[in-house]
Write a protein that holds these residues in place. Structure first.
Motif, PDB file in Angstrom:
ATOM      1  N   LYS A 150       0.833  -1.203   0.000  1.00 28.82           N
ATOM      2  CA  LYS A 150       0.000   0.000   0.000  1.00 28.82           C
ATOM      3  C   LYS A 150       0.866   1.251   0.000  1.00 28.82           C
ATOM      4  O   LYS A 150       0.552   2.242  -0.668  1.00 28.82           O
ATOM      5  N   TYR A 151       1.956   1.207   0.786  1.00 29.75           N
ATOM      6  CA  TYR A 151       2.856   2.368   0.836  1.00 29.75           C
ATOM      7  C   TYR A 151       3.521   2.593  -0.519  1.00 29.75           C
ATOM      8  O   TYR A 151       3.595   3.725  -1.008  1.00 29.75           O
ATOM      9  N   TYR A 152       3.994   1.527  -1.149  1.00 28.08           N
ATOM     10  CA  TYR A 152       4.618   1.654  -2.474  1.00 28.08           C
ATOM     11  C   TYR A 152       3.631   2.253  -3.478  1.00 28.08           C
ATOM     12  O   TYR A 152       3.995   3.127  -4.282  1.00 28.08           O
ATOM     13  N   ILE A 153       2.406   1.792  -3.431  1.00 31.17           N
ATOM     14  CA  ILE A 153       1.388   2.305  -4.363  1.00 31.17           C
ATOM     15  C   ILE A 153       1.135   3.779  -4.113  1.00 31.17           C
ATOM     16  O   ILE A 153       1.093   4.593  -5.047  1.00 31.17           O
ATOM     17  N   LYS A 154       0.956   4.127  -2.844  1.00 33.41           N
ATOM     18  CA  LYS A 154       0.706   5.539  -2.505  1.00 33.41           C
ATOM     19  C   LYS A 154       1.892   6.412  -2.902  1.00 33.41           C
ATOM     20  O   LYS A 154       1.721   7.502  -3.453  1.00 33.41           O
ATOM     21  N   TYR A 155       3.102   5.907  -2.638  1.00 36.58           N
ATOM     22  CA  TYR A 155       4.311   6.672  -2.962  1.00 36.58           C
ATOM     23  C   TYR A 155       4.455   6.847  -4.469  1.00 36.58           C
ATOM     24  O   TYR A 155       4.880   7.905  -4.947  1.00 36.58           O
ATOM     25  N   THR A 156       4.099   5.832  -5.236  1.00 39.06           N
ATOM     26  CA  THR A 156       4.288   5.853  -6.685  1.00 39.06           C
ATOM     27  C   THR A 156       3.266   6.732  -7.390  1.00 39.06           C
ATOM     28  O   THR A 156       3.599   7.427  -8.356  1.00 39.06           O
ATOM     29  N   PHE A 157       2.039   6.754  -6.887  1.00 42.62           N
ATOM     30  CA  PHE A 157       0.964   7.419  -7.622  1.00 42.62           C
ATOM     31  C   PHE A 157       0.500   8.743  -7.021  1.00 42.62           C
ATOM     32  O   PHE A 157      -0.352   9.410  -7.599  1.00 42.62           O
ATOM     33  N   LYS A 158       1.050   9.139  -5.886  1.00 40.25           N
ATOM     34  CA  LYS A 158       0.656  10.412  -5.292  1.00 40.25           C
ATOM     35  C   LYS A 158       1.655  11.497  -5.688  1.00 40.25           C
ATOM     36  O   LYS A 158       2.854  11.358  -5.473  1.00 40.25           O
ATOM     37  N   MET A 159       1.150  12.570  -6.268  1.00 47.35           N
ATOM     38  CA  MET A 159       2.028  13.663  -6.700  1.00 47.35           C
ATOM     39  C   MET A 159       2.646  14.354  -5.491  1.00 47.35           C
ATOM     40  O   MET A 159       1.941  14.818  -4.608  1.00 47.35           O
ATOM     41  N   PRO A 160       3.979  14.436  -5.444  1.00 47.24           N
ATOM     42  CA  PRO A 160       4.641  15.104  -4.313  1.00 47.24           C
ATOM     43  C   PRO A 160       4.402  16.615  -4.326  1.00 47.24           C
ATOM     44  O   PRO A 160       4.053  17.196  -5.352  1.00 47.24           O
ATOM     45  N   ASP A 161       4.590  17.203  -3.192  1.00 37.86           N
ATOM     46  CA  ASP A 161       4.514  18.656  -3.075  1.00 37.86           C
ATOM     47  C   ASP A 161       5.598  19.297  -3.932  1.00 37.86           C
ATOM     48  O   ASP A 161       6.691  18.764  -4.082  1.00 37.86           O
ATOM     49  N   ARG A 162       5.284  20.444  -4.481  1.00 41.58           N
ATOM     50  CA  ARG A 162       6.225  21.159  -5.345  1.00 41.58           C
ATOM     51  C   ARG A 162       7.547  21.434  -4.624  1.00 41.58           C
ATOM     52  O   ARG A 162       8.625  21.322  -5.220  1.00 41.58           O
ATOM     53  N   ASN A 163       7.496  21.777  -3.347  1.00 43.19           N
ATOM     54  CA  ASN A 163       8.714  22.078  -2.596  1.00 43.19           C
ATOM     55  C   ASN A 163       9.607  20.844  -2.446  1.00 43.19           C
ATOM     56  O   ASN A 163      10.824  20.966  -2.339  1.00 43.19           O
ATOM     57  N   VAL A 164       8.984  19.673  -2.440  1.00 44.35           N
ATOM     58  CA  VAL A 164       9.749  18.427  -2.343  1.00 44.35           C
ATOM     59  C   VAL A 164      10.502  18.162  -3.631  1.00 44.35           C
ATOM     60  O   VAL A 164      11.659  17.722  -3.628  1.00 44.35           O
ATOM     61  N   LEU A 165       9.885  18.465  -4.766  1.00 46.54           N
ATOM     62  CA  LEU A 165      10.494  18.193  -6.067  1.00 46.54           C
ATOM     63  C   LEU A 165      11.489  19.261  -6.498  1.00 46.54           C
ATOM     64  O   LEU A 165      12.373  18.993  -7.325  1.00 46.54           O
ATOM     65  N   GLU A 166      11.351  20.467  -5.971  1.00 52.77           N
ATOM     66  CA  GLU A 166      12.163  21.595  -6.436  1.00 52.77           C
ATOM     67  C   GLU A 166      13.659  21.304  -6.464  1.00 52.77           C
ATOM     68  O   GLU A 166      14.336  21.612  -7.457  1.00 52.77           O
ATOM     69  N   PRO A 167      14.262  20.717  -5.409  1.00 46.81           N
ATOM     70  CA  PRO A 167      15.709  20.466  -5.449  1.00 46.81           C
ATOM     71  C   PRO A 167      16.128  19.491  -6.545  1.00 46.81           C
ATOM     72  O   PRO A 167      17.290  19.482  -6.953  1.00 46.81           O
ATOM     73  N   TYR A 168      15.186  18.665  -7.015  1.00 46.49           N
ATOM     74  CA  TYR A 168      15.493  17.701  -8.075  1.00 46.49           C
ATOM     75  C   TYR A 168      15.291  18.309  -9.457  1.00 46.49           C
ATOM     76  O   TYR A 168      16.075  18.075 -10.376  1.00 46.49           O
ATOM     77  N   ILE A 169      14.213  19.077  -9.614  1.00 43.71           N
ATOM     78  CA  ILE A 169      13.900  19.676 -10.915  1.00 43.71           C
ATOM     79  C   ILE A 169      14.879  20.791 -11.248  1.00 43.71           C
ATOM     80  O   ILE A 169      15.332  20.940 -12.381  1.00 43.71           O
TER      81      ILE A 169
END
Length: 342
Positions: A150-169
Motif C-alpha cells: 500500500k505504501y509503495y502504491i501511494k508513494y508511486t501514484f501520489k504527486m509530491p509537493d512542489r517544494n519536495v520536487l524543487e531540489p530535483y527539478i
C-alpha cells in the motif's frame, strides 16, 4: 464485447494515462529515496524509517548492534564502536515508541542483536507516541507485506509537493551537501559544514541562530516511560546489552524546554534503567563551536560521548563535567547538581 466491458477498459486506459506523468516523476526523481540504490544524488532527507528497516531485514547478518535515536544520534560515529558491528538507526524526531517498534521488527525477523543503544532527548516525552502516521517521508516499514505494498502504491501514484520536487527539478550546488550513508554506517555524512565551521569559527559562534532554541511544549511522559520500560524489558528478555543515554542540546534549547520537568523525566527513568546523562549546562553545551545550531551537536562531540560510555573506545579528551552515569543510587545527587547549574 459488451458496452460495460468497453467502459471498464476505457476507464482503466484513461486512468493509466492520467497517472503516467505522476508515476514517471516519482520513479525518476524518487524524492524520498524509496527506489534509490545510490544516495549520492539524494537532495532531501529520505524516508529513513522505511528504508533502513527494509535494508536490515534484507541483510540480517550484516550488523549485530544498533544505535536508536533521533537525528542527533546521527552525529555519533557508531560505526567506530569496538566489540560490535553497529548500524546507526537515526531517524528525524525519533521517539521511544518508534524505536521499540523497530527493535521488535528486527527480533521478529530473526536479526541477531547483541547490543543496542537508545538515545533520548528533551523532546522524547513531548512528541505523541506513534507507530504509523501516514506521511510519505515518515511512514514506518511494516511487518505486513500488504501494508508495505500500500505504501509503495501511494508513494508511486501520489504527486509530491512542489517544494519536495524543487531540489530535483532545479538542482543547485549545495554549500553543505549531505550524503545519507544508508548502506554502510546508517549516518548522514556532512564533512563540508564541519570544514566551514572550523575555518570560520568566530563567525559561527556569533551566529544569531544560537539565540533561537528548539522548543516543544506538550507532555506524554507516562506513555513514553512505558515504551522505554518495554524496550528495556525486551532487551533483557533477549539477553541484549542495552545502553541508554541522553543527548546534549545547546544550553539555549535546554533551558527553554522546561528543565525542571526534564528532571522529573530523568528521575523516573532512573527507576527503569541506568543511563548516561550528557545534557545540562556544562563546558560542552555552553559553547556554540560544539554545535551546528541549538539542537544538533557536532560529530567530535559524539566521539566524546562514546569515549565516556566505552572504556576501550579511541581515547579522546572528555571534560570532567560532560557525561554522568546515573543510577538509582545517585539520581538525587545528580538532580541536585542540575538544579545548581540552573
Amino acid at each position: 464485447m459488451n458496452a460495460a466491458v468497453k467502459l471498464i477498459i476505457k476507464i482503466v486506459i484513461i486512468s493509466m494515462l492520467a497517472l503516467a506523468p505522476t508515476t514517471y516523476i516519482n520513479m525518476h526523481y524518487d524524492p524520498y529515496g524509496i527506489y534509490r540504490t545510490d544516495f549520492r544524488e539524494q537532495k532531501i532527507e529520505p524516508n529513513q524509517r522505511f528504508i533502513k528497516i527494509r535494508y536490515l531485514l534484507n541483510n540480517p547478518g550484516k550488523y549485530d548492534s544498533f544505535m536508536f535515536g533521533s537525528s542527533r544520534v546521527g552525529n555519533i560515529p557508531s560505526e567506530s564502536i569496538p566489540d560490535g558491528k553497529y548500524y546507526n538507526m537515526t531517524i528525524s524526531q525519533g521517539i521511544p515508541s518508534e524505536h521499540l517498534y523497530n527493535l521488535k521488527l528486527l527480533l521478529d525477523n530473526n536479526v541477531k542483536v547483541k547490543t543496542v543503544m537508545l538515545g533520548l532527548e528533551d523532546f522524547s516525552y513531548k512528541l505523541e507516541p506513534r507507530s504509523e502516521n501516514g506521511e510519505l517521508i515518515t511512514e514506518l516499514y511494516s511487518e505486513s507485506a500488504i501494508e508495505n505494498l500500500k505504501y509503495y502504491i501511494k508513494y508511486t501514484f501520489k504527486m509530491p509537493d512542489r517544494n519536495v520536487l524543487e531540489p530535483y527539478i532545479h538542482p543547485k550546488d549545495e554549500e553543505f551537501p549531505v550524503f545519507y550513508d544508508i548502506y554502510n554506517s546508517g549516518r548522514p555524512i556532512h564533512t563540508e559544514i564541519d570544514e566551514y565551521i572550523n575555518t570560520h569559527k568566530d563567525e559561527h559562534i556569533k551566529d544569531k541562530k544560537f539565540k533561537t532554541p528548539s522548543v516543544h511544549n506538550t507532555n506524554f511522559m507516562d506513555q513514553t516511560l512505558k515504551d522505554i520500560q518495554e524496550f528495556v524489558d525486551l532487551c533483557n528478555k533477549n539477553s541484549i546489552k542495552c545502553i541508554v543515554f541522553i543527548n546534549p542540546t545547546y544550553k539555549a534549547t535546554y533551558t527553554a524546554n522546561n528543565p525542571v520537568q526534564f528532571m522529573e523525566f530523568k528521575k523516573r527513568l532512573a527507576d527503569i534503567t541506568d543511563f548516561y546523562d550528557f545534557s545540562g549546562i556544562n563546558s560542552v553545551t555552553g559553547d556554540p563551536f560544539n554545535y551546528y545550531e541549538t539542537s544538533h551537536f557536532r560529530v567530535f562531540i559524539g566521539e566524546k560521548m562514546l569515549a565516556r560510555m566505552f572504556d576501550n573506545y579511541n581515547k579522546v579528551p572528555v571534560p570532567e563535567d560532560f557525561g554522568v552515569l546515573v543510577t538509582k543510587k545517585n539520581i538525587e545527587q545528580h538532580l541536585k547538581m542540575l538544579k545548581e547549574q540552573l
